[in-house]
Design an enzyme around this catalytic site. Structure first.
Site, PDB file in Angstrom:
ATOM      1  N   TYR A  67     -10.327   8.171  -8.755  1.00  0.00           N
ATOM      2  CA  TYR A  67      -9.728   8.929  -7.404  1.00  0.00           C
ATOM      3  C   TYR A  67      -8.262   9.225  -7.653  1.00  0.00           C
ATOM      4  O   TYR A  67      -7.657   8.881  -8.653  1.00  0.00           O
ATOM      5  CB  TYR A  67      -9.610   7.763  -6.653  1.00  0.00           C
ATOM      6  N   PHE A  79       0.446   9.587  -4.264  1.00  0.00           N
ATOM      7  CA  PHE A  79       0.782   8.283  -4.482  1.00  0.00           C
ATOM      8  C   PHE A  79       0.224   7.238  -5.436  1.00  0.00           C
ATOM      9  O   PHE A  79       0.663   6.212  -5.708  1.00  0.00           O
ATOM     10  CB  PHE A  79       0.759   7.694  -3.065  1.00  0.00           C
ATOM     11  N   ASP A  80      -1.023   7.697  -5.922  1.00  0.00           N
ATOM     12  CA  ASP A  80      -1.796   7.034  -6.782  1.00  0.00           C
ATOM     13  C   ASP A  80      -2.993   7.862  -7.365  1.00  0.00           C
ATOM     14  O   ASP A  80      -3.407   8.635  -6.790  1.00  0.00           O
ATOM     15  CB  ASP A  80      -2.093   5.462  -6.287  1.00  0.00           C
ATOM     16  N   ILE A  99     -10.286   0.066   1.691  1.00  0.00           N
ATOM     17  CA  ILE A  99      -9.715   0.364   3.271  1.00  0.00           C
ATOM     18  C   ILE A  99     -10.958   1.078   3.894  1.00  0.00           C
ATOM     19  O   ILE A  99     -11.928   1.568   3.147  1.00  0.00           O
ATOM     20  CB  ILE A  99      -8.608   1.498   3.272  1.00  0.00           C
ATOM     21  N   TYR A 125      -3.956   2.371   5.575  1.00  0.00           N
ATOM     22  CA  TYR A 125      -3.112   1.103   5.819  1.00  0.00           C
ATOM     23  C   TYR A 125      -2.640   1.007   7.276  1.00  0.00           C
ATOM     24  O   TYR A 125      -1.291   0.267   7.393  1.00  0.00           O
ATOM     25  CB  TYR A 125      -1.946   1.453   4.699  1.00  0.00           C
ATOM     26  N   PHE A 142      -7.984  11.365  -0.200  1.00  0.00           N
ATOM     27  CA  PHE A 142      -8.593  10.941  -1.470  1.00  0.00           C
ATOM     28  C   PHE A 142      -9.471  12.031  -1.961  1.00  0.00           C
ATOM     29  O   PHE A 142     -10.390  12.429  -1.217  1.00  0.00           O
ATOM     30  CB  PHE A 142      -9.269   9.326  -1.538  1.00  0.00           C
TER      31      PHE A 142
END
Length: 178
Positions: A67, A79-80, A99, A125, A142
């Site tokens: 991802y 962010f990741d 999530i 979140y 994502f």
């Protein structure tokens, strides 16, 4: 579900043109490139499908995915990502450990399929964010590629604690604690 051209143009900003589906798994086939709005505000778009789908991800399955998570949209700040780390992310679908955007957007995926999940804050979140990484109330984007699916069973739901009142068992939530 085919969208008029004016809906496709404004979709990046506004999802009003889409009629929401209750669950992504309610759809028999999601055409590549056509956004699907899921109740709650999640937008799922299939980017790539395998030539042959032998098995679809269902609740209870153990999944391995690559991802990339971005803030706001497909062009936002990353962010990741598991791609650069070269370490897939593993989780059990339906166990509540990811999530809601994943729980609602991944069912029905096939091994080798890639989807984007545009996740509203309420399915990500929320009002907590992740300090230093994800701002409060952030919309997340994502890109998810399903690498493997393996069998699994969801654990039974937690049983509610029972309290005894005058010899009768009742859920503790119903017992007045005076």
């Amino acid at each position: 579900m085919f969208l008029p051209w004016f809906c496709i143009i404004i979709l990046a900003v506004n999802t009003d043109c889409l009629a929401p589906v209750a669950d992504i798994e309610d759809l028999e086939d999601i055409p590549v490139g056509e956004p699907v709005l899921v109740e709650g505000g999640l937008v799922v778009t299939v980017l790539k499908k395998p030539k042959k789908c032998i098995r679809q991800a269902t609740p209870g399955d153990h999944l391995s995915v690559h991802y990339t998570g971005r803030l706001n949209d497909g062009e936002g700040e990353i962010f990741d990502t598991s791609v650069k780390k070269r370490i897939p992310f593993n989780f059990q679908l339906g166990s509540g450990r990811v999530i809601q955007g994943y729980e609602k957007g991944v069912p029905g995926m096939c091994k080798g399929e890639t989807r984007t999940l545009l996740v509203p804050a309420s399915m990500g979140y929320g009002e907590n964010g992740v300090p230093g990484t994800i701002p409060v109330g952030a919309t997340l984007h994502f890109t998810v590629e399903l690498l493997t699916i393996s069998d699994g069973e969801l654990p039974p739901p937690a049983r509610e604690k029972l309290c005894y009142v005058r010899g009768e068992a009742k859920p503790c939530s119903e017992v007045d604690s005076k």
